[in-house]
Scaffold this motif. Structure first.
Motif, PDB file in Angstrom:
ATOM      1  N   PRO A 106       4.111  27.998  37.727  1.00  0.00           N
ATOM      2  CA  PRO A 106       4.267  26.960  36.704  1.00  0.00           C
ATOM      3  C   PRO A 106       4.073  27.546  35.295  1.00  0.00           C
ATOM      4  O   PRO A 106       3.393  28.553  35.122  1.00  0.00           O
ATOM      5  N   ILE A 107       4.647  26.877  34.310  1.00  0.00           N
ATOM      6  CA  ILE A 107       4.673  27.400  32.949  1.00  0.00           C
ATOM      7  C   ILE A 107       3.274  27.595  32.385  1.00  0.00           C
ATOM      8  O   ILE A 107       2.433  26.704  32.438  1.00  0.00           O
ATOM      9  N   ASP A 108       3.038  28.786  31.860  1.00  0.00           N
ATOM     10  CA  ASP A 108       1.805  29.096  31.140  1.00  0.00           C
ATOM     11  C   ASP A 108       2.110  28.923  29.656  1.00  0.00           C
ATOM     12  O   ASP A 108       2.844  29.719  29.056  1.00  0.00           O
ATOM     13  N   ILE A 109       1.568  27.859  29.041  1.00  0.00           N
ATOM     14  CA  ILE A 109       1.885  27.545  27.646  1.00  0.00           C
ATOM     15  C   ILE A 109       1.480  28.679  26.704  1.00  0.00           C
ATOM     16  O   ILE A 109       2.197  29.003  25.754  1.00  0.00           O
ATOM     17  N   GLU A 110       0.324  29.307  26.973  1.00  0.00           N
ATOM     18  CA  GLU A 110      -0.119  30.401  26.103  1.00  0.00           C
ATOM     19  C   GLU A 110       0.827  31.594  26.193  1.00  0.00           C
ATOM     20  O   GLU A 110       1.142  32.218  25.172  1.00  0.00           O
ATOM     21  N   HIS A 111       1.288  31.912  27.413  1.00  0.00           N
ATOM     22  CA  HIS A 111       2.253  33.003  27.565  1.00  0.00           C
ATOM     23  C   HIS A 111       3.543  32.670  26.828  1.00  0.00           C
ATOM     24  O   HIS A 111       4.125  33.521  26.139  1.00  0.00           O
ATOM     25  N   LEU A 112       3.990  31.413  26.956  1.00  0.00           N
ATOM     26  CA  LEU A 112       5.201  30.984  26.267  1.00  0.00           C
ATOM     27  C   LEU A 112       5.056  31.165  24.757  1.00  0.00           C
ATOM     28  O   LEU A 112       5.950  31.718  24.099  1.00  0.00           O
ATOM     29  N   SER A 113       3.937  30.720  24.210  1.00  0.00           N
ATOM     30  CA  SER A 113       3.721  30.831  22.764  1.00  0.00           C
ATOM     31  C   SER A 113       3.675  32.288  22.314  1.00  0.00           C
ATOM     32  O   SER A 113       4.262  32.655  21.293  1.00  0.00           O
ATOM     33  N   ARG A 114       2.971  33.131  23.095  1.00  0.00           N
ATOM     34  CA  ARG A 114       2.904  34.556  22.750  1.00  0.00           C
ATOM     35  C   ARG A 114       4.290  35.189  22.756  1.00  0.00           C
ATOM     36  O   ARG A 114       4.625  36.001  21.885  1.00  0.00           O
ATOM     37  N   SER A 115       5.089  34.816  23.754  1.00  0.00           N
ATOM     38  CA  SER A 115       6.424  35.391  23.873  1.00  0.00           C
ATOM     39  C   SER A 115       7.299  34.984  22.693  1.00  0.00           C
ATOM     40  O   SER A 115       7.976  35.821  22.083  1.00  0.00           O
ATOM     41  N   LEU A 116       7.281  33.711  22.347  1.00  0.00           N
ATOM     42  CA  LEU A 116       8.092  33.228  21.227  1.00  0.00           C
ATOM     43  C   LEU A 116       7.646  33.873  19.912  1.00  0.00           C
ATOM     44  O   LEU A 116       8.475  34.226  19.071  1.00  0.00           O
ATOM     45  N   HIS A 117       6.348  34.047  19.762  1.00  0.00           N
ATOM     46  CA  HIS A 117       5.835  34.666  18.546  1.00  0.00           C
ATOM     47  C   HIS A 117       6.195  36.154  18.493  1.00  0.00           C
ATOM     48  O   HIS A 117       6.591  36.677  17.439  1.00  0.00           O
ATOM     49  N   ALA A 118       6.077  36.840  19.633  1.00  0.00           N
ATOM     50  CA  ALA A 118       6.336  38.280  19.674  1.00  0.00           C
ATOM     51  C   ALA A 118       7.768  38.611  19.282  1.00  0.00           C
ATOM     52  O   ALA A 118       8.028  39.655  18.676  1.00  0.00           O
ATOM     53  N   PHE A 119       8.694  37.727  19.617  1.00  0.00           N
ATOM     54  CA  PHE A 119      10.109  37.991  19.308  1.00  0.00           C
ATOM     55  C   PHE A 119      10.575  37.270  18.050  1.00  0.00           C
ATOM     56  O   PHE A 119      11.772  37.141  17.805  1.00  0.00           O
ATOM     57  N   GLY A 120       9.623  36.807  17.254  1.00  0.00           N
ATOM     58  CA  GLY A 120       9.966  36.202  15.970  1.00  0.00           C
ATOM     59  C   GLY A 120      10.630  34.854  16.068  1.00  0.00           C
ATOM     60  O   GLY A 120      11.257  34.389  15.106  1.00  0.00           O
ATOM     61  N   LEU A 121      10.491  34.171  17.204  1.00  0.00           N
ATOM     62  CA  LEU A 121      11.183  32.899  17.385  1.00  0.00           C
ATOM     63  C   LEU A 121      10.381  31.714  16.861  1.00  0.00           C
ATOM     64  O   LEU A 121      10.944  30.667  16.566  1.00  0.00           O
ATOM     65  N   LEU A 122       9.067  31.871  16.748  1.00  0.00           N
ATOM     66  CA  LEU A 122       8.255  30.767  16.236  1.00  0.00           C
ATOM     67  C   LEU A 122       8.597  30.450  14.783  1.00  0.00           C
ATOM     68  O   LEU A 122       8.405  29.333  14.323  1.00  0.00           O
ATOM     69  N   GLU A 123       9.091  31.446  14.063  1.00  0.00           N
ATOM     70  CA  GLU A 123       9.467  31.191  12.673  1.00  0.00           C
ATOM     71  C   GLU A 123      10.664  30.255  12.609  1.00  0.00           C
ATOM     72  O   GLU A 123      10.825  29.501  11.652  1.00  0.00           O
ATOM     73  N   GLU A 124      11.516  30.312  13.630  1.00  0.00           N
ATOM     74  CA  GLU A 124      12.696  29.460  13.632  1.00  0.00           C
ATOM     75  C   GLU A 124      12.401  28.089  14.211  1.00  0.00           C
ATOM     76  O   GLU A 124      12.908  27.075  13.734  1.00  0.00           O
ATOM     77  N   ILE A 125      11.588  28.034  15.263  1.00  0.00           N
ATOM     78  CA  ILE A 125      11.307  26.741  15.884  1.00  0.00           C
ATOM     79  C   ILE A 125       9.962  26.231  15.374  1.00  0.00           C
ATOM     80  O   ILE A 125       8.934  26.324  16.023  1.00  0.00           O
ATOM     81  N   ARG A 126       9.997  25.685  14.171  1.00  0.00           N
ATOM     82  CA  ARG A 126       8.787  25.228  13.506  1.00  0.00           C
ATOM     83  C   ARG A 126       8.189  24.024  14.232  1.00  0.00           C
ATOM     84  O   ARG A 126       8.902  23.219  14.810  1.00  0.00           O
ATOM     85  N   PRO A 127       6.864  23.888  14.168  1.00  0.00           N
ATOM     86  CA  PRO A 127       6.208  22.781  14.880  1.00  0.00           C
ATOM     87  C   PRO A 127       6.696  21.416  14.419  1.00  0.00           C
ATOM     88  O   PRO A 127       6.991  21.206  13.253  1.00  0.00           O
ATOM     89  N   VAL A 128       6.771  20.506  15.362  1.00  0.00           N
ATOM     90  CA  VAL A 128       7.083  19.110  15.068  1.00  0.00           C
ATOM     91  C   VAL A 128       5.769  18.402  14.777  1.00  0.00           C
ATOM     92  O   VAL A 128       4.805  18.520  15.533  1.00  0.00           O
ATOM     93  N   GLN A 129       5.718  17.641  13.693  1.00  0.00           N
ATOM     94  CA  GLN A 129       4.466  17.012  13.293  1.00  0.00           C
ATOM     95  C   GLN A 129       4.103  15.820  14.162  1.00  0.00           C
ATOM     96  O   GLN A 129       2.965  15.653  14.573  1.00  0.00           O
ATOM     97  N   ASN A 130       5.054  14.958  14.434  1.00  0.00           N
ATOM     98  CA  ASN A 130       4.785  13.740  15.196  1.00  0.00           C
ATOM     99  C   ASN A 130       5.458  13.825  16.550  1.00  0.00           C
ATOM    100  O   ASN A 130       6.666  13.682  16.656  1.00  0.00           O
ATOM    101  N   LEU A 131       4.652  14.078  17.559  1.00  0.00           N
ATOM    102  CA  LEU A 131       5.185  14.221  18.913  1.00  0.00           C
ATOM    103  C   LEU A 131       5.225  12.879  19.607  1.00  0.00           C
ATOM    104  O   LEU A 131       4.310  12.074  19.520  1.00  0.00           O
ATOM    105  N   SER A 132       6.303  12.630  20.306  1.00  0.00           N
ATOM    106  CA  SER A 132       6.376  11.426  21.138  1.00  0.00           C
ATOM    107  C   SER A 132       5.647  11.697  22.433  1.00  0.00           C
ATOM    108  O   SER A 132       5.449  12.849  22.812  1.00  0.00           O
ATOM    109  N   PRO A 133       5.207  10.638  23.131  1.00  0.00           N
ATOM    110  CA  PRO A 133       4.489  10.852  24.395  1.00  0.00           C
ATOM    111  C   PRO A 133       5.326  11.664  25.364  1.00  0.00           C
ATOM    112  O   PRO A 133       6.546  11.578  25.393  1.00  0.00           O
ATOM    113  N   GLY A 134       4.653  12.492  26.172  1.00  0.00           N
ATOM    114  CA  GLY A 134       5.335  13.339  27.143  1.00  0.00           C
ATOM    115  C   GLY A 134       5.999  12.526  28.233  1.00  0.00           C
ATOM    116  O   GLY A 134       5.663  11.364  28.472  1.00  0.00           O
ATOM    117  N   VAL A 135       6.955  13.154  28.904  1.00  0.00           N
ATOM    118  CA  VAL A 135       7.648  12.500  30.009  1.00  0.00           C
ATOM    119  C   VAL A 135       6.730  12.434  31.209  1.00  0.00           C
ATOM    120  O   VAL A 135       6.088  13.407  31.564  1.00  0.00           O
TER     121      VAL A 135
END
Length: 342
Positions: A106-135
């Protein structure tokens, strides 16, 4: 969402796609779902994805083939593999084919975040301020019977099995120093009479060896069957580094070793996802069909949840089928746990 990054989530499991989408919820994305590799390639060509999250075991076109096509056609997409196949060889193969990273299910959120940051993708996918409830993973309108609930949750059970079989395959690959080809798990509800006929046919064929092992957890019971082609004893002995003559007794011992490993590893991976601990009985070789075994008892309900997985050893004719059977009275607690997966 004008500044959102176009992302494709490619997985044959709707549940897995929901898991991935929820994991990506903190970032501003435009998400497209693909059920298999062909759909993913079409979406890439249509400009719907600069980033692809890719499963490996899928129908029509698997993840390895998708990576090959992306490289051959020089398609403009970055790929992160997300899979339950945790064999080191699988990691190495996808990286050789151009994948940026490998994230296990199952998805490891911390691994996902590290991976996106390591490849410079977090700069492109900026955080959303107001999140809707999860599915929610729960059924919106509960079907009237445990059988109908299990049918509605078949995708959940398939994804549970997908992760569990990947863990079992990794142990088997390590033991045999080889690569295990993984299928798409088959999940279905079968009549006990139909199952009894299939078991009888398997046991009656001298070319096949069948090992049975019971298991229980709170409110849940069942049996696991491992069916191995007995004509391949020499290959099995070689893979398990057995020295000496392969007698009938040695063949039985090797078969029991494989059965104990695969069944135990699968149940451990399956149970971990549902927060269950399975206890297992001693395995036994089925030379004849038991007289009204626990799953066949006339006093038991007559519908059984069956999960079937066929393991293949790459480059060899050696294969085995693992069959997990849950009694009908196990379905209510199983359904309740499976419905909470998200």
């Amino acid at each position: 969402m004008g500044n959102s990054l176009p992302v494709i989530i490619c997985d044959d499991s709707p549940l897995a796609r929901k898991h991935m989408e929820r994991a990506l919820a903190p970032w501003n994305l435009s998400i497209t779902h693909a059920n298999h590799g062909l759909e993913a390639l079409e979406a890439i060509r249509a400009g719907k994805g600069e980033l692809l999250f890719l499963d490996l075991n899928m129908p029509l076109m698997d993840g390895y083939e998708v990576l090959e096509r992306i490289r051959e056609q020089d398609l403009p997409v970055l790929t992160i593999v997300v899979s339950g196949d945790i064999q080191p060889e699988a990691h190495e193969r996808v990286r050789q084919l151009g994948a940026l990273d490998f994230i296990r299910k199952p998805i490891d959120i911390e691994h996902l975040s590290r991976s996106l940051h390591a490849f410079g993708l977090l700069e492109e996918i900026r955080p959303v301020q107001n999140l809707s409830p999860g599915v929610s993973g729960r059924l919106n309108t509960a079907p009237s019977s445990p059988i109908e609930q299990a049918q509605a949750l078949s995708g959940h059970y398939q994804e549970l099995a997908n992760v569990a079989m990947g863990q079992a395959a990794a142990l088997l690959a390590q033991l045999m120093n080889t690569f295990i080809e993984l299928p798409i798990p088959s999940v279905k509800l079968v009549e006990s009479g139909e199952l009894e006929m299939a078991m009888q046919q398997s046991i009656s064929q001298s070319a096949f060896t069948t090992v049975c092992q019971g298991f229980i957890a709170p409110g849940i019971s069942g049996e696991a069957l491992l069916i191995l082609n007995g004509t391949q004893a020499e290959q099995l002995a070689q893979l398990l580094n057995h020295q000496g003559e392969v007698t009938e007794q040695v063949e039985r011992e090797l078969t029991m070793e494989i059965a104990t490993l695969l069944i135990g590893a699968f149940l451990n991976g399956f149970g971990q996802q549902l927060d269950l601990n399975f206890s297992q009985s001693s395995p036994k070789m089925l030379d004849t069909l038991p007289r009204r075994d626990s799953l066949m008892d006339s006093n038991q309900p007559d519908r059984i949840l069956s999960i079937e997985i066929s393991y293949r050893i790459e480059g060899l004719a050696l294969s085995c089928d693992l069959l997990l059977l849950f009694t009908e009275d196990s379905l209510p607690p199983l359904n309740e746990l499976a419905s909470h997966l998200l």
